[in-house]
Design an enzyme around this catalytic site. Sequence first.
Site, PDB file in Angstrom:
ATOM      1  CE  LYS A  12      38.244  97.572  93.671  1.00  0.00           C
ATOM      2  NZ  LYS A  12      39.293  98.497  93.866  1.00  0.00           N
ATOM      3  CG  ASP A  24      40.308 106.970  93.231  1.00  0.00           C
ATOM      4  OD1 ASP A  24      39.494 106.437  92.458  1.00  0.00           O
ATOM      5  OD2 ASP A  24      41.031 106.325  94.015  1.00  0.00           O
ATOM      6  NE  ARG A  52      60.028  97.627  82.611  1.00  0.00           N
ATOM      7  CZ  ARG A  52      61.146  98.290  82.258  1.00  0.00           C
ATOM      8  NH1 ARG A  52      61.128  99.599  82.148  1.00  0.00           N
ATOM      9  NH2 ARG A  52      62.264  97.648  82.019  1.00  0.00           N
ATOM     10  CE1 TYR A  64      41.259 100.068  99.358  1.00  0.00           C
ATOM     11  CE2 TYR A  64      43.175 100.716  98.078  1.00  0.00           C
ATOM     12  CZ  TYR A  64      42.422  99.741  98.697  1.00  0.00           C
ATOM     13  OH  TYR A  64      42.843  98.437  98.664  1.00  0.00           O
TER      14      TYR A  64
HETATM   15  N1  LCS Z   1      41.094 103.863  94.680  1.00  0.00           N
HETATM   16  C1  LCS Z   1      39.942 103.444  95.215  1.00  0.00           C
HETATM   17  C2  LCS Z   1      38.828 104.414  95.445  1.00  0.00           C
HETATM   18  C3  LCS Z   1      39.793 102.099  95.558  1.00  0.00           C
HETATM   19  O1  LCS Z   1      38.619 101.711  96.082  1.00  0.00           O
HETATM   20  C4  LCS Z   1      40.868 101.200  95.350  1.00  0.00           C
HETATM   21  C5  LCS Z   1      40.766  99.774  95.736  1.00  0.00           C
HETATM   22  C6  LCS Z   1      42.047 101.686  94.801  1.00  0.00           C
HETATM   23  C7  LCS Z   1      42.128 103.024  94.464  1.00  0.00           C
HETATM   24  C8  LCS Z   1      43.228 100.807  94.538  1.00  0.00           C
HETATM   25  O2  LCS Z   1      42.973  99.997  93.436  1.00  0.00           O
HETATM   26  P1  LCS Z   1      43.610  98.522  93.224  1.00  0.00           P
HETATM   27  O3  LCS Z   1      45.091  98.675  93.337  1.00  0.00           O
HETATM   28  O4  LCS Z   1      43.053  97.649  94.303  1.00  0.00           O
HETATM   29  O5  LCS Z   1      43.160  98.156  91.858  1.00  0.00           O
HETATM   30  N2  LCS Z   1      39.684  99.518  96.553  1.00  0.00           N
HETATM   31  C9  LCS Z   1      39.354  98.403  97.137  1.00  0.00           C
HETATM   32  C10 LCS Z   1      38.224  98.256  97.940  1.00  0.00           C
HETATM   33  O6  LCS Z   1      37.470  99.153  98.291  1.00  0.00           O
HETATM   34  N3  LCS Z   1      38.097  97.012  98.294  1.00  0.00           N
HETATM   35  O7  LCS Z   1      39.137  96.243  97.828  1.00  0.00           O
HETATM   36  C11 LCS Z   1      40.015  97.095  97.065  1.00  0.00           C
END
Ligand code: LCS
Length: 390
Positions: free
Chosen positions: A204, A179, A54, A107
Site C-alpha cells: 500500500k 496493523d 531466504r 481485513y
Molecule cells: N492488513 C491490511 C489492513 C490490509 O488492508 C491488507 C490488504 C493486508 C493486511 C494484507 O496485505 P497483502 O498481503 O495484501 O499485502 N488489504 C487489501 C485491501 O484492502 N484491498 O486489497 C488488499
Amino acid sequence: MRNDTRLIHEGMDPKQHHDSLTVPLYQTSTYTFHSAEQGQRRFAGEESGGIYSRLGNPTVEVLEKRMMALENGGGALAFGSGMAAVSTILVHLTKAGDHILCSKGLYGCTFGLLGIFETKYNITHTLSELASRQEIEEALTDKTTVIYVESPINPTMEIVDLALVCEVAKERGIRVVVDNTFCSPYLQQPLVIGADFVLHSATKYLNGHGDVIAGILVGRDADEMHQIRMTVQKDYGGIISPFDAWLILRGLKTLHVRMDRHVTNAEKLLSYLKTEPAISKIFYPFDEDHPQMAIAKKQMKAGGGLISFVIEGGTEAAQRFLNNLRLIHVAVSLGDAETLIQHPATMTHSVVPEEDRLAMGIDNGMLRLSVGLEDAEDIIDDLKKAFQAI
Ligand code: LCS
C-alpha cells in the site's frame, strides 16, 4: 536524522556499495563461501555475511533497516506479502489453545487466517470494540497472549485507542500487534505509543505505486526479531524478493510528499462527499462527525487517504455507482497514485460471513475510496457524474 530524511538515507552507505547513489539490487539467491570452513562458521552464526537469500539479502537489509528506524523499532523483517507478516507474527506469538483478542474489524484475509488458526490449532479469537478499559479486560481470557488491532480499521475507519490497549496489555504481559497499513509510519507510530509489534501491507502506501505485493514487520526487541527471522520467517518462508524490496525503497523516498497529497486530496473529497444527498454515512478519522475523532487526533498526524461511505440502496446501488465511474478505477488495494474504489461486502471482506461482516459495521452499501494523487477536482468531477447517473 529526522524521519523525512530517514525515508531517503537510512541504512544506505554508498561506500559499502561501490559509491552507488541508490541501493543496488542484489538479485541473487545464494552467496559464495571462500572456504568450506567459512560456510560452517556462517551457518553456526559465528561469522556475519551472506548464506542464502531466504535468510538475508543486502537489498532487503536496507529496507529492513529503514523501516526499523521509521517505526522506532529494534528490528524489522520484510515479507512477500502483508499476510505473510500477519501470519508470521501470529504463529510466533501463539501456541495451540491460546486466545487472540482483536479489534472489532479486520481485513478479510486476516479474519480468514484466524479461522484457520481456530480450526487447525484451537487458537480462538474475540472481536471487540476495545473502547474502554473494562471492555478490554472483560474480553481477555487467561489464554490471551496477543491483542491484534487495526487502527483505523479496514474499511470502517473505526479507531482503536492504542495507548489504552497497550496500557492494559502491558499490565498483564500480553503482546500488542498493530496493523499500521492505513497510516504508514508517517501518520502513526504504534511502537512509540507502546505496542510490541507493528506491521504493514507494504503493498500500500509504503510502496505507493501499485506494482508490488509485500509486507513489513517491525518489533521492539532486536533479539526477538532475529529469533523470528531464524525460525518462523525462515521455515515458513514468506520472504520478499530483492527486486520488490528495491521497488519499495524507491517508493519510500517520496512517502512524506505522497502522504501529504493523499491527505489534502482526501480532505477536499470529504468536503464534497458531505454535500452528496445519496450518501447516508461517511467515515474519515479526522472528520468532526467521526465519533472517535479525538482519539484519532491523539495518535495520528492526519486523517489519511482513505474515505469510506455508504450509499442508499445496498449492493445494487453501490455496483451501479461503481459502473458509472470513468477516472476512478474499481479495484481493491489502496495507497496508490491512482484513485481506487472498492465494494468491501463483495470484494475485500466477501470472505467474512454476512452476519460477522454486518457486526463489523460493513453495510452492503459501503464503498471504500483510496484517494489518489490526481488533481482533486478531477476526482470530484468523476464522483459527481457517477452520482448523477444513478
Ligand atoms: N492488513 C491490511 C489492513 C490490509 O488492508 C491488507 C490488504 C493486508 C493486511 C494484507 O496485505 P497483502 O498481503 O495484501 O499485502 N488489504 C487489501 C485491501 O484492502 N484491498 O486489497 C488488499
